[in-house]
Scaffold this motif. Structure first.
Motif, PDB file in Angstrom:
ATOM      1  N   VAL A  28      27.327  50.718  40.928  1.00  0.00           N
ATOM      2  CA  VAL A  28      26.412  49.660  40.477  1.00  0.00           C
ATOM      3  C   VAL A  28      26.404  49.573  38.952  1.00  0.00           C
ATOM      4  O   VAL A  28      26.381  48.471  38.377  1.00  0.00           O
ATOM      5  N   LYS A  29      26.443  50.724  38.284  1.00  0.00           N
ATOM      6  CA  LYS A  29      26.499  50.716  36.812  1.00  0.00           C
ATOM      7  C   LYS A  29      27.760  50.011  36.316  1.00  0.00           C
ATOM      8  O   LYS A  29      27.707  49.215  35.372  1.00  0.00           O
ATOM      9  N   LEU A  30      28.895  50.302  36.961  1.00  0.00           N
ATOM     10  CA  LEU A  30      30.150  49.661  36.562  1.00  0.00           C
ATOM     11  C   LEU A  30      30.115  48.163  36.850  1.00  0.00           C
ATOM     12  O   LEU A  30      30.702  47.361  36.119  1.00  0.00           O
ATOM     13  N   LYS A  31      29.432  47.796  37.916  1.00  0.00           N
ATOM     14  CA  LYS A  31      29.325  46.372  38.266  1.00  0.00           C
ATOM     15  C   LYS A  31      28.704  45.578  37.122  1.00  0.00           C
ATOM     16  O   LYS A  31      29.231  44.530  36.709  1.00  0.00           O
ATOM     17  N   TYR A  32      27.597  46.078  36.600  1.00  0.00           N
ATOM     18  CA  TYR A  32      26.914  45.353  35.526  1.00  0.00           C
ATOM     19  C   TYR A  32      27.644  45.498  34.191  1.00  0.00           C
ATOM     20  O   TYR A  32      27.621  44.573  33.365  1.00  0.00           O
ATOM     21  N   LYS A  33      28.287  46.624  33.990  1.00  0.00           N
ATOM     22  CA  LYS A  33      28.996  46.844  32.729  1.00  0.00           C
ATOM     23  C   LYS A  33      30.207  45.930  32.587  1.00  0.00           C
ATOM     24  O   LYS A  33      30.481  45.403  31.508  1.00  0.00           O
ATOM     25  N   TYR A  34      30.929  45.734  33.702  1.00  0.00           N
ATOM     26  CA  TYR A  34      32.182  44.961  33.650  1.00  0.00           C
ATOM     27  C   TYR A  34      32.082  43.614  34.370  1.00  0.00           C
ATOM     28  O   TYR A  34      33.084  42.965  34.596  1.00  0.00           O
ATOM     29  N   LYS A  35      30.848  43.243  34.744  1.00  0.00           N
ATOM     30  CA  LYS A  35      30.596  41.913  35.341  1.00  0.00           C
ATOM     31  C   LYS A  35      31.463  41.674  36.581  1.00  0.00           C
ATOM     32  O   LYS A  35      32.258  40.731  36.650  1.00  0.00           O
ATOM     33  N   ALA A  36      31.300  42.543  37.552  1.00  0.00           N
ATOM     34  CA  ALA A  36      32.012  42.422  38.836  1.00  0.00           C
ATOM     35  C   ALA A  36      30.984  42.263  39.949  1.00  0.00           C
ATOM     36  O   ALA A  36      29.771  42.424  39.742  1.00  0.00           O
ATOM     37  N   ARG A  37      31.468  41.937  41.130  1.00  0.00           N
ATOM     38  CA  ARG A  37      30.611  41.816  42.316  1.00  0.00           C
ATOM     39  C   ARG A  37      30.959  42.935  43.286  1.00  0.00           C
ATOM     40  O   ARG A  37      32.136  43.280  43.428  1.00  0.00           O
ATOM     41  N   ILE A  38      29.957  43.475  43.980  1.00  0.00           N
ATOM     42  CA  ILE A  38      30.197  44.573  44.926  1.00  0.00           C
ATOM     43  C   ILE A  38      30.072  44.058  46.352  1.00  0.00           C
ATOM     44  O   ILE A  38      29.060  43.460  46.727  1.00  0.00           O
ATOM     45  N   PHE A  39      31.118  44.314  47.146  1.00  0.00           N
ATOM     46  CA  PHE A  39      31.086  44.103  48.598  1.00  0.00           C
ATOM     47  C   PHE A  39      31.035  45.484  49.247  1.00  0.00           C
ATOM     48  O   PHE A  39      31.887  46.333  48.986  1.00  0.00           O
ATOM     49  N   LEU A  40      30.036  45.699  50.098  1.00  0.00           N
ATOM     50  CA  LEU A  40      29.805  47.011  50.702  1.00  0.00           C
ATOM     51  C   LEU A  40      29.956  46.919  52.215  1.00  0.00           C
ATOM     52  O   LEU A  40      29.218  46.185  52.874  1.00  0.00           O
ATOM     53  N   GLU A  41      30.921  47.660  52.767  1.00  0.00           N
ATOM     54  CA  GLU A  41      31.159  47.676  54.211  1.00  0.00           C
ATOM     55  C   GLU A  41      30.427  48.890  54.788  1.00  0.00           C
ATOM     56  O   GLU A  41      30.735  50.023  54.449  1.00  0.00           O
ATOM     57  N   GLU A  42      29.459  48.632  55.696  1.00  0.00           N
ATOM     58  CA  GLU A  42      28.572  49.704  56.164  1.00  0.00           C
ATOM     59  C   GLU A  42      28.632  49.922  57.672  1.00  0.00           C
ATOM     60  O   GLU A  42      27.616  50.257  58.281  1.00  0.00           O
TER      61      GLU A  42
END
Length: 473
Positions: A261-275
């Protein structure tokens, strides 16, 4: 007057010809000769015909052997030799006529044979019939589908949810619905096959990072950031995604979500989480890896999971913000083109959710049993335990490979067979070896459920230890 003008033009052309450089004249001459050659030469050569007799033709036909449609497969290949199950694959399972304790089916919460779930499915069967015979957009949307989507969204504390009729197609449809050609996807190298197929369908630029290695992921993100600075115009229209699993199917390990999550905001990416493995398993209320880490669900752009494990049904779902989910109703191929989920399975999933909400302590019970057998299997001869102590699906891999994958598979299968003879049902993890991006090593998969007693867990662990020592020593 016209004649004088024509003569004057001709004189100018001759004069220009004399004044032109020699190399220019030579080049023009070569081009003129080449054009003449092309005009008068044949574009192909006629091959001499050789008329064959009828006998010669028949002999050639008899000699011709077509290439096989598929490569030859050995008759003892595991995929061609099924284990036949009689009755429900619940706590106890009858395999090839032999009753065993089930350590192979992903029935984590023991709801597959639950009387309440079966009663809900039966009532739905009587009301709606067996199937739907149409996709959601073509008279395939039933009220029970909408009820299930509402319940899933409420349970996961998101704005909206969407259900699919097949678990595998859920994430495989969701990824290409958002990520297109030219976009960049950073994906864990241990990602499951469904994720791999979704990435393949997206035709995006795929960048693999080492399994659960946040430093390696950040290295790739930094490299991409440098590339973006070279072409900022392109970077503005390029979307970046990070795709991970909550609990990894191929390793049984949990993803480091807080760091992601930290990297997501730092590098402006989106996270897809398969659960698919972590839903109905991790967290105080079974909401998955976000609840496990105490992370806000709003920090995740899309969550997907199948309903074929903890909910003991069929199909899958995605949940998130409304505008994100609504896009799948127009672009999710598995949603748009597959017949919708049979109402009886939707009703079964709703009742399973009811049971999960009424009995939140069931997740603590499952975790305790996972830790029990995980601890009991430590120090097993020739094998190592791979996976988290709280994961209900983990792997047993050879400590040292024989150097041949085929031999490794045979050794592990012998352990599975001998455990089966002693009434413990296990299975090897199966892969499409030629299709996997990063082929995992052969392994035995062990699945824990709340129905297994402490005595059965200890007996299974001791049986596996004894068999492994007998086979591998």
């Amino acid at each position: 007057m016209a004649t004088a003008a024509e003569q004057w033009v001709l004189v100018e052309m001759v004069q220009a010809l004399y004044e032109a450089p020699a190399y220019h004249l030579i080049l023009e001459g070569i081009l003129i000769l080449w054009i003449i050659r092309l005009l008068f030469s044949k574009t192909y050569k006629l091959q001499e015909r050789s008329d064959l007799t009828v006998k010669e033709k028949e002999e050639l036909i008899e000699e011709w052997q077509p290439e096989p449609l598929v490569s030859p497969v050995s008759k003892d290949h595991p995929a061609l030799n099924y284990n036949i199950v009689s009755g429900p694959p619940s706590h106890n399972i009858v395999v090839n006529g032999k009753e065993c304790v089930n350590f192979a089916s992903f029935n984590f919460l023991g709801l597959l044979d639950n009387p309440r779930v079966k009663a809900a499915a039966l009532a739905s069967l009587k009301k709606y019939g067996v199937g739907t015979c149409g996709p959601r957009g073509f008279y395939g949307t039933f009220d029970v589908h909408l009820d299930l989507e509402e319940r899933l969204a409420k349970f996961m504390k998101t704005e909206e949810a969407i259900i699919y009729s097949y678990g595998f197609s859920t994430i495989a449809s969701a990824i290409p619905a958002y990520s297109k050609r030219g976009d960049i996807v950073f994906v864990d190298s241990a990602a499951c096959f469904a994720i791999q197929k979704g990435l393949q369908a997206s035709r995006s630029d795929i960048k693999l990072f080492k399994h659960n290695d946040v430093a390696d992921l950040e290295r790739l993100l930094k490299e991409q950031e440098i590339e973006d600075q070279k072409n900022p115009r392109k970077a503005r229209v390029t979307r970046r995604f990070i795709v991970v699993e909550g609990l990894y199917m191929n390793t049984g390990t949990v993803c480091p979500l807080p760091e992601l999550v930290k990297l997501k905001y730092k590098y402006k990416a989106r996270i897809f989480l398969e659960e698919s493995l972590s839903f109905g398993v991790l967290g105080e209320h079974g909401r998955g890896v976000t609840e496990h880490y105490g992370i806000s669900i709003d920090d995740i752009d899309l969550i997907s999971a199948n309903m074929e494990n903890s909910l003991a049904s069929i199909g899958g779902f995605c949940c998130g913000r409304s505008f994100v989910i609504d896009h799948q109703r127009l672009s999710g191929q598995g949603y748009c083109f597959s017949a919708s989920l049979p109402p009886l399975l939707a009703a079964a999933a709703i009742e399973a959710l009811n049971i999960m909400e009424e009995n939140p302590g069931i997740f603590a019970v499952l975790k305790k049993k996972c830790q029990q057998i995980h601890k009991a299997l430590q120090g097993i001869y020739g094998l190592k335990v791979v996976g988290e102590s709280f994961s209900p699906a983990f792997h047993l891999q050879l400590e040292e490979s024989t150097g041949s994958r085929e031999k490794d598979v045979k050794l592990l299968q012998e352990i599975v067979n001998q455990c089966m003879n002693r009434s413990i049902a296990l299975t090897q993890a199966r892969y499409l070896e030629k299709e996997e991006k990063c082929l995992p090593p052969p392994s035995i998969r062990v699945v824990v459920t709340v129905e297994q007693t402490e005595e059965e867990l200890e007996r299974a662990a001791s049986t596996i230890k004894e068999v492994a020592q007998a086979v591998l020593l």
